[in-house]
Design a protein around this motif. Structure first.
Motif, PDB file in Angstrom:
ATOM      1  N   GLY A   1       0.811  -1.208   0.000  1.00 47.52           N
ATOM      2  CA  GLY A   1       0.000   0.000   0.000  1.00 47.52           C
ATOM      3  C   GLY A   1       0.847   1.261   0.000  1.00 47.52           C
ATOM      4  O   GLY A   1       2.082   1.221   0.080  1.00 47.52           O
ATOM      5  N   LEU A   2       0.180   2.404  -0.056  1.00 46.17           N
ATOM      6  CA  LEU A   2       0.865   3.695  -0.131  1.00 46.17           C
ATOM      7  C   LEU A   2       1.897   3.866   0.971  1.00 46.17           C
ATOM      8  O   LEU A   2       3.055   4.219   0.715  1.00 46.17           O
ATOM      9  N   PHE A   3       1.498   3.641   2.221  1.00 45.53           N
ATOM     10  CA  PHE A   3       2.410   3.935   3.320  1.00 45.53           C
ATOM     11  C   PHE A   3       3.521   2.900   3.436  1.00 45.53           C
ATOM     12  O   PHE A   3       4.611   3.213   3.909  1.00 45.53           O
ATOM     13  N   GLY A   4       3.252   1.671   2.993  1.00 49.53           N
ATOM     14  CA  GLY A   4       4.330   0.697   2.909  1.00 49.53           C
ATOM     15  C   GLY A   4       5.355   1.109   1.870  1.00 49.53           C
ATOM     16  O   GLY A   4       6.565   1.000   2.090  1.00 49.53           O
ATOM     17  N   LYS A   5       4.876   1.610   0.747  1.00 46.24           N
ATOM     18  CA  LYS A   5       5.787   2.064  -0.308  1.00 46.24           C
ATOM     19  C   LYS A   5       6.577   3.294   0.131  1.00 46.24           C
ATOM     20  O   LYS A   5       7.761   3.440  -0.203  1.00 46.24           O
ATOM     21  N   ILE A   6       5.927   4.174   0.877  1.00 44.99           N
ATOM     22  CA  ILE A   6       6.642   5.346   1.402  1.00 44.99           C
ATOM     23  C   ILE A   6       7.748   4.895   2.349  1.00 44.99           C
ATOM     24  O   ILE A   6       8.886   5.386   2.278  1.00 44.99           O
ATOM     25  N   ARG A   7       7.435   3.961   3.240  1.00 47.87           N
ATOM     26  CA  ARG A   7       8.462   3.475   4.172  1.00 47.87           C
ATOM     27  C   ARG A   7       9.629   2.873   3.409  1.00 47.87           C
ATOM     28  O   ARG A   7      10.803   3.125   3.726  1.00 47.87           O
ATOM     29  N   GLN A   8       9.314   2.062   2.404  1.00 50.22           N
ATOM     30  CA  GLN A   8      10.366   1.423   1.626  1.00 50.22           C
ATOM     31  C   GLN A   8      11.219   2.458   0.880  1.00 50.22           C
ATOM     32  O   GLN A   8      12.440   2.323   0.790  1.00 50.22           O
ATOM     33  N   ALA A   9      10.561   3.494   0.356  1.00 50.36           N
ATOM     34  CA  ALA A   9      11.288   4.521  -0.394  1.00 50.36           C
ATOM     35  C   ALA A   9      12.263   5.285   0.493  1.00 50.36           C
ATOM     36  O   ALA A   9      13.322   5.727   0.040  1.00 50.36           O
ATOM     37  N   LEU A  10      11.904   5.445   1.764  1.00 47.74           N
ATOM     38  CA  LEU A  10      12.730   6.231   2.683  1.00 47.74           C
ATOM     39  C   LEU A  10      13.634   5.371   3.566  1.00 47.74           C
ATOM     40  O   LEU A  10      14.413   5.915   4.354  1.00 47.74           O
TER      41      LEU A  10
ATOM     42  N   SER B   1      16.333   3.681   3.217  1.00 44.24           N
ATOM     43  CA  SER B   1      17.789   3.857   3.163  1.00 44.24           C
ATOM     44  C   SER B   1      18.250   5.096   3.920  1.00 44.24           C
ATOM     45  O   SER B   1      19.421   5.192   4.318  1.00 44.24           O
ATOM     46  N   PHE B   2      17.357   6.044   4.140  1.00 45.64           N
ATOM     47  CA  PHE B   2      17.711   7.254   4.893  1.00 45.64           C
ATOM     48  C   PHE B   2      17.657   7.011   6.404  1.00 45.64           C
ATOM     49  O   PHE B   2      18.202   7.805   7.176  1.00 45.64           O
ATOM     50  N   PHE B   3      16.977   5.939   6.805  1.00 48.22           N
ATOM     51  CA  PHE B   3      16.821   5.633   8.231  1.00 48.22           C
ATOM     52  C   PHE B   3      17.225   4.173   8.483  1.00 48.22           C
ATOM     53  O   PHE B   3      16.383   3.334   8.834  1.00 48.22           O
TER      54      PHE B   3
ATOM     55  N   ALA C   1      16.117   2.220  11.678  1.00 44.24           N
ATOM     56  CA  ALA C   1      14.703   1.990  11.984  1.00 44.24           C
ATOM     57  C   ALA C   1      14.418   0.488  12.002  1.00 44.24           C
ATOM     58  O   ALA C   1      14.887  -0.253  11.133  1.00 44.24           O
ATOM     59  N   PRO C   2      13.651   0.014  12.977  1.00 36.24           N
ATOM     60  CA  PRO C   2      13.356  -1.425  13.044  1.00 36.24           C
ATOM     61  C   PRO C   2      12.483  -1.867  11.879  1.00 36.24           C
ATOM     62  O   PRO C   2      11.665  -1.100  11.363  1.00 36.24           O
ATOM     63  N   ALA C   3      12.653  -3.104  11.461  1.00 35.17           N
ATOM     64  CA  ALA C   3      11.820  -3.656  10.394  1.00 35.17           C
ATOM     65  C   ALA C   3      10.396  -3.825  10.908  1.00 35.17           C
ATOM     66  O   ALA C   3      10.185  -4.277  12.038  1.00 35.17           O
ATOM     67  N   PRO C   4       9.402  -3.466  10.122  1.00 35.56           N
ATOM     68  CA  PRO C   4       8.018  -3.590  10.585  1.00 35.56           C
ATOM     69  C   PRO C   4       7.583  -5.046  10.657  1.00 35.56           C
ATOM     70  O   PRO C   4       8.034  -5.877   9.870  1.00 35.56           O
ATOM     71  N   TRP C   5       6.694  -5.342  11.607  1.00 30.96           N
ATOM     72  CA  TRP C   5       6.165  -6.704  11.737  1.00 30.96           C
ATOM     73  C   TRP C   5       4.732  -6.786  11.230  1.00 30.96           C
ATOM     74  O   TRP C   5       4.133  -7.873  11.238  1.00 30.96           O
ATOM     75  N   HIS C   6       4.202  -5.698  10.763  1.00 29.69           N
ATOM     76  CA  HIS C   6       2.762  -5.598  10.512  1.00 29.69           C
ATOM     77  C   HIS C   6       2.398  -5.340   9.056  1.00 29.69           C
ATOM     78  O   HIS C   6       1.257  -5.021   8.747  1.00 29.69           O
ATOM     79  N   GLU C   7       3.350  -5.510   8.112  1.00 28.41           N
ATOM     80  CA  GLU C   7       3.070  -5.137   6.723  1.00 28.41           C
ATOM     81  C   GLU C   7       2.613  -6.303   5.844  1.00 28.41           C
ATOM     82  O   GLU C   7       2.131  -6.072   4.742  1.00 28.41           O
ATOM     83  N   THR C   8       2.779  -7.535   6.312  1.00 28.98           N
ATOM     84  CA  THR C   8       2.318  -8.695   5.541  1.00 28.98           C
ATOM     85  C   THR C   8       1.577  -9.652   6.470  1.00 28.98           C
ATOM     86  O   THR C   8       1.802  -9.669   7.693  1.00 28.98           O
TER      87      THR C   8
ATOM     88  N   GLY D   1      11.615  12.948  11.492  1.00 29.71           N
ATOM     89  CA  GLY D   1      12.547  12.343  10.548  1.00 29.71           C
ATOM     90  C   GLY D   1      13.269  13.383   9.717  1.00 29.71           C
ATOM     91  O   GLY D   1      14.482  13.298   9.504  1.00 29.71           O
ATOM     92  N   ALA D   2      12.527  14.402   9.259  1.00 27.96           N
ATOM     93  CA  ALA D   2      13.139  15.477   8.481  1.00 27.96           C
ATOM     94  C   ALA D   2      14.172  16.225   9.314  1.00 27.96           C
ATOM     95  O   ALA D   2      15.261  16.565   8.837  1.00 27.96           O
ATOM     96  N   ALA D   3      13.838  16.481  10.575  1.00 32.18           N
ATOM     97  CA  ALA D   3      14.765  17.192  11.456  1.00 32.18           C
ATOM     98  C   ALA D   3      16.038  16.388  11.678  1.00 32.18           C
ATOM     99  O   ALA D   3      17.144  16.941  11.722  1.00 32.18           O
ATOM    100  N   SER D   4      15.900  15.074  11.770  1.00 32.22           N
ATOM    101  CA  SER D   4      17.076  14.230  12.019  1.00 32.22           C
ATOM    102  C   SER D   4      17.988  14.172  10.789  1.00 32.22           C
ATOM    103  O   SER D   4      19.198  14.009  10.925  1.00 32.22           O
ATOM    104  N   LEU D   5      17.417  14.314   9.602  1.00 29.21           N
ATOM    105  CA  LEU D   5      18.225  14.249   8.374  1.00 29.21           C
ATOM    106  C   LEU D   5      18.895  15.571   8.038  1.00 29.21           C
ATOM    107  O   LEU D   5      19.904  15.588   7.328  1.00 29.21           O
ATOM    108  N   GLY D   6      18.330  16.672   8.538  1.00 32.54           N
ATOM    109  CA  GLY D   6      18.949  17.969   8.280  1.00 32.54           C
ATOM    110  C   GLY D   6      19.079  18.262   6.798  1.00 32.54           C
ATOM    111  O   GLY D   6      18.102  18.201   6.047  1.00 32.54           O
ATOM    112  N   PRO D   7      20.285  18.559   6.319  1.00 31.00           N
ATOM    113  CA  PRO D   7      20.479  18.952   4.918  1.00 31.00           C
ATOM    114  C   PRO D   7      20.193  17.837   3.908  1.00 31.00           C
ATOM    115  O   PRO D   7      20.082  18.095   2.714  1.00 31.00           O
ATOM    116  N   VAL D   8      20.063  16.603   4.389  1.00 30.40           N
ATOM    117  CA  VAL D   8      19.771  15.479   3.496  1.00 30.40           C
ATOM    118  C   VAL D   8      18.266  15.353   3.238  1.00 30.40           C
ATOM    119  O   VAL D   8      17.836  14.682   2.285  1.00 30.40           O
TER     120      VAL D   8
END
Length: 260
Positions: free
Chosen positions: A141-150, A152-154, A157-164, A207-214
């Motif tokens: 779904g949308l939010f799973g794809k968003i997590r996957q897209a981001l 590598s930046f985090f 972050a622990p792997a989710p247990w609730h996506e499948t 998350g944005a604050a933690s990445l700063g210029p990235v």
């Protein structure tokens, strides 16, 4: 950062309303009339209020964040329903064993760092023969794809247990009934949606604050993901959102551990 402080960041009421439909659908599809309901991680009370409106005998909404419960109280008053609001961590709820026929959580307890404890507490609250029903974002779904897209930046972050379904059953038990559900979220545009997340969604704000210029690089990847999932229509930009609904039924001989 403790959970109350985390979820008080931004304004969940703004973004939570975008994905409130599953909470209303959950209450409408369950036989809540005449039943005692406990809604864990209730947030602004969407599911709890819907359960009360559908004739639940009693409803208790539990959340760790006082700011969200104040908004939930306002909304319940506006809807003309009675709900007991309880400020507490869903890992240790000050309610007696077997106090509910139905325990719900809409995109809440699935984000527990310790899902075993979260589900054990939900079971403790549920009467024999009762149900625990919770929703989670799916990998496809949308939010799973968003997590996957981001992801590598985090990297920490622990792997989710609730996506499948398989991952959920590995934690909740093989008897867990997992179904795929979806709804359509309509926003003004991908840019407006991402801006809303930046301003009001606690995980994105922090998350944005933690990445700063990235962050601009991560933001562009987020924006690309949203653009790829949705489509422009006359009503705005429509995003199909997939999620999972899990149902657990307690047994007559299931042990009820005491709360800590």
């Amino acid at each position: 950062m403790d959970p109350a402080e985390f979820w008080a960041t931004g304004d969940y009421a703004v973004v939570g309303d975008l994905w409130a439909q599953p909470g209303r659908d959950l209450a409408a599809s369950l036989s809540v009339e005449g039943r005692d309901v406990v809604d864990l991680a209730t947030g602004t009370g969407v599911t709890a209020i819907a359960a009360a409106a559908h004739g639940a005998r009693s409803v208790v909404g539990v959340d760790v964040t006082p700011e969200l419960l104040r908004e939930a109280t306002r909304r319940a008053d506006e809807a003309g329903v009675h709900i007991t609001w309880l400020t507490a961590d869903f890992l240790s709820v000050p309610l007696p064993n077997g106090c509910a026929d139905l325990v719900t959580s809409t995109f809440g307890i699935v984000f527990a760092a310790d899902p075993d404890t979260a589900l054990a507490e939900a079971r403790r609250l549920t009467r024999p023969g009762g149900q625990i029903v919770f929703t989670s974002w799916s990998a496809a779904g949308l939010f799973g794809k968003i997590r996957q897209a981001l992801a590598s930046f985090f990297p920490e972050a622990p792997a989710p247990w609730h996506e499948t379904a398989d991952d959920i059953r590995a934690v909740a038990g093989r008897d867990a009934q997992v179904t795929e559900e979806s709804f359509v979220m309509t926003v003004e545009s991908p840019e407006q949606f991402v801006s809303q997340l930046e301003q009001h969604s606690a995980p994105v704000v922090l998350g944005a604050a933690s990445l700063g210029p990235v962050w601009p690089q991560a933001r562009e990847r987020l924006l690309d993901t949203v653009r790829a999932v949705g489509d422009h229509t006359g009503d705005g930009f429509q995003l199909p959102v997939g999620y999972l609904r899990t149902t657990l039924t307690t047994t007559t001989d299931e042990p009820h551990p005491t709360t800590g």
